[in-house]
Each structure stands twice: as C-alpha cells, then as structure tokens.
Design an enzyme around this catalytic site. Structure first.
Site, mmCIF file in Angstrom:
data_model
loop_
_atom_site.group_PDB
_atom_site.id
_atom_site.type_symbol
_atom_site.label_atom_id
_atom_site.label_comp_id
_atom_site.label_asym_id
_atom_site.label_seq_id
_atom_site.Cartn_x
_atom_site.Cartn_y
_atom_site.Cartn_z
ATOM 1 N N THR A 1 0.703 -1.337 -0.293
ATOM 2 C CA THR A 1 0.180 0.107 -0.126
ATOM 3 C C THR A 1 0.649 1.138 0.033
ATOM 4 O O THR A 1 1.972 1.198 0.744
ATOM 5 C CB THR A 1 -1.065 -0.206 0.869
ATOM 6 N N TYR B 1 -2.348 0.349 9.926
ATOM 7 C CA TYR B 1 -2.448 -0.147 8.486
ATOM 8 C C TYR B 1 -1.036 -0.064 7.614
ATOM 9 O O TYR B 1 -0.673 -1.202 7.698
ATOM 10 C CB TYR B 1 -3.230 0.607 7.702
#
Ligand code: UDP
Length: 334
Positions: free
Chosen positions: A117, A141
């Site tokens: 990501t 995250y």
C-alpha cells in the site's frame, strides 16, 4: 498455471479471479468472507472458506492443488479502523501473512505477489513518491503492511522465492463489463461513499479536512482504476515466471493526483446529482497528499494503464453501484 488468490471474494480479489480466468489460468480462492461476498465468487472456481492464518487450511489447499503462485489480497484495509484496533490489524495483516508465507515456503511455492500500500510512505515531502523514497507509515495499517514486505524480502532471499509487492495507491472503479465492483457494507473509501450518496443510499457524505496545504485545502490521492491494478498483477505474474528469486516492489499508480473536492465534483457531474456534502475536521491518519511515480512498473513490467481518468473510474463505480442496488443500470462498456 494454478494461482491461489487469498481474499478472492473481496473487491480487488474478485477482479483478479475474473482476469485470471479470462486468461485461462486455474484459480483457487481462499477467503473467510469477513468482508468478501459469496455472490462475487464464480461457481466454477474452487473456493475454500477459511482463515489465511490457519495452517491446517493452508496445508489442505496446497496438498490438494498444484499451486504455482500465491496472490495475497486478504487484509483489513481501513486506516481509521487500524488506529482504533492496531493489534487486530497486526494480527490479521502481519501475523497471518507470516503464516501464509510460511505455508508457501513449506509447500515449495516459488512465486508470491503481495498487496502492499501507499500507506507505507506515510507523511512525505517527496512528491511523487518513488519506490526508493523514505518509508514512514503513520498508521498501524501502513506499518502492518510494511512488515510483510520486509518478511517477504527476507523469505524470498532465504528460500529461493520470486516475490513482488505492489504498493497500491487509491484503488477505485469497477469491472468495465459490470461483472464485479466494490460491494462491502459500511464502505469508507471516498469514491464509493460519494457514489452511494449520489444514488441516495446515504443522506449525505462528510468531507474530512479542508485546511490541508494542497491546491484546494483537501487531501490529494492518486486514484487507480481496479482493472489497471489487476493488469499490473498479470504483468507481475509474467515477470515472476522469468525471475528465479528475489524480492521486487513497485508502485501501482498513474502519477496524477485528484483532491477530495475534485472527486466529489466528478461524482456530482457524472451522476447529475448535487448531493449534500458536510464539512468536518481532519480524519486521523490521513496524509495531505500522496502521488506516486509509477514509471518503474511501466518500464520493468510493461504495464500499460488503459483507464487512467478519474471520470472513468467514477462512471464504472456508479455503474456497479446501480447494479448492486437494483437501480436502473447504466450500460456496461462493450
Ligand atoms: N474522505 C472523505 N470523506 C469520506 C471518505 C474519505 O473526505 O467519506 C477523504 C479522506 O479523508 C482522504 C481521502 O478522502 O483524504 C481518501 O480517503 P480514502 O478512505 O478513500 O482512502 P485512503 O487514502 O485513506 O486510503
């Protein structure tokens, strides 16, 4: 080639399964259906409902199918959730990925593609970000994914695996043929939220933060069409077929940014609905701007994006949402 797709009932994974099947590959899906949906599964694709961290499930799958490559999508992906439940995110995204990588090593899998990501870059002054830019994730995250990149790099070197991580920027849109799209409940991602609001599925939406140091004060993101993202995975698979071992990492993005206001404007224009947008303060964990340099993916893997327009992503997202909600559908692309 036989490919194990984890998270194959989810938004991106379901597009991957379609693309692999369109190419004539054999596919096996592993998904716990925590956010994925049964009705996104294809009836002729073997499906195992289970946990990516469950050794017994993984051993069964690898023993039953002659898997050549693993594409690992299954993860929790909501930045604010990860701030509220960091240990849950590390468990699901990092510890369970460790189980999956270990099982892959145990069963001699030689190709592994990982969904990483843009959040691994975090708050950065360097725009656009290159793969070599500093990594400074500002959310659990982002950190939960970065640790998997590191594990995969080490495992690839030690166990003769060809591994590749694609750092996704903001994935949006839907299959241009209308076969799949973003379907999860309680969506938090901007384009999905705006599209739901335009279609009257939400009374209004909230704009988080108008005081960022950007051209219009709202956050800037590099949105990438899900079909182009999937095309990048197919390029990655072909690349890994010819790569004996080692780890590579590529940004997957167009190198162009849209602000939150520009996205909202596009959704209003294309839907023809002037829906209500309420302004609120900043959302925790949101960097002001992230734009990627995606040149390496084009250069090294031959990636050729075909849907790099915000309006097209919005049009396809609207098309899918209307279909999902049993509203009058738009015509799919031919
Ligand atoms: N955003 C917003 N309202 C929403 C959802 C998102 O203003 O209902 C903003 C969010 O604060 C961020 C941008 O849209 O600035 C992109 O957020 P998203 O959750 O889509 O992706 P992220 O970049 O966090 O992965």
């Amino acid at each position: 080639m036989a490919v194990l797709v984890t998270g194959g009932a989810g938004y991106i994974g379901s597009h991957m399964v379609l693309a692999l099947r369109d190419r004539g590959e054999t596919v096996v899906v592993l998904d716990d259906l925590s956010t994925g949906l049964q009705d996104l599964l294809l009836p002729d694709v073997p499906f195992v409902q289970g946990d990516i961290g469950d050794d017994a499930v993984l051993d069964r799958i690898f023993a039953a199918h002659d898997i050549d490559a693993v594409i690992h999508f299954a993860a929790r992906i909501v930045v604010p959730d990860s701030l509220a439940d960091p240990l849950g995110y590390y468990d699901n995204n990092t510890i369970k990925a460790h189980r999956l990588i270990s099982a892959s090593v145990r069963h001699g899998i030689k190709r592994f593609i990982f969904s990483s990501t843009a959040a691994v870059y975090g708050e950065t002054d360097c725009q656009p970000v290159h793969e070599t830019s500093a990594l400074n994730p500002i959310s659990p995250y982002g950190r939960s994914k970065l640790m998997v990149e590191w594990m995969l790099r080490d495992a690839a070197a030690a166990h003769g695996i060809a591994a590749l991580a694609l750092r996704y920027f903001n994935v949006a849109g839907a299959d241009p043929l209308g076969r799949a799209g973003q379907s999860g409940r309680n969506a938090t991602h901007l384009i999905k939220v705006a599209v739901e609001t335009a279609l009257g599925l939400r009374p209004h939406m909230t704009l988080f933060g108008t005081d960022y140091p950007t051209r219009d004060g709202t956050c800037i993101r590099d949105y990438v069409h899900v079909s182009d993202l999937i095309a990048a995975h197919l390029c990655a698979l072909d690349f890994l077929l010819h790569k004996p071992q080692g780890f590579s990492v590529y940004n997957c993005a167009y190198g162009q940014g849209a602000s939150v206001l520009e996205v909202i404007d596009s959704v209003k224009r294309i839907s023809g609905v002037d829906f209500t947008v309420r302004q609120a303060g900043r959302r925790a964990g949101d960097p002001a701007s992230i734009i990627a340099n995606g040149e390496s993916l084009r250069r090294d893997l031959g990636w050729q994006p075909r849907h790099d327009s915000l309006d097209e992503m919005v049009r396809h997202a609207l098309m899918w949402e209307r279909k999902r909600s049993n509203l009058q559908p738009y015509e799919p692309d031919r």
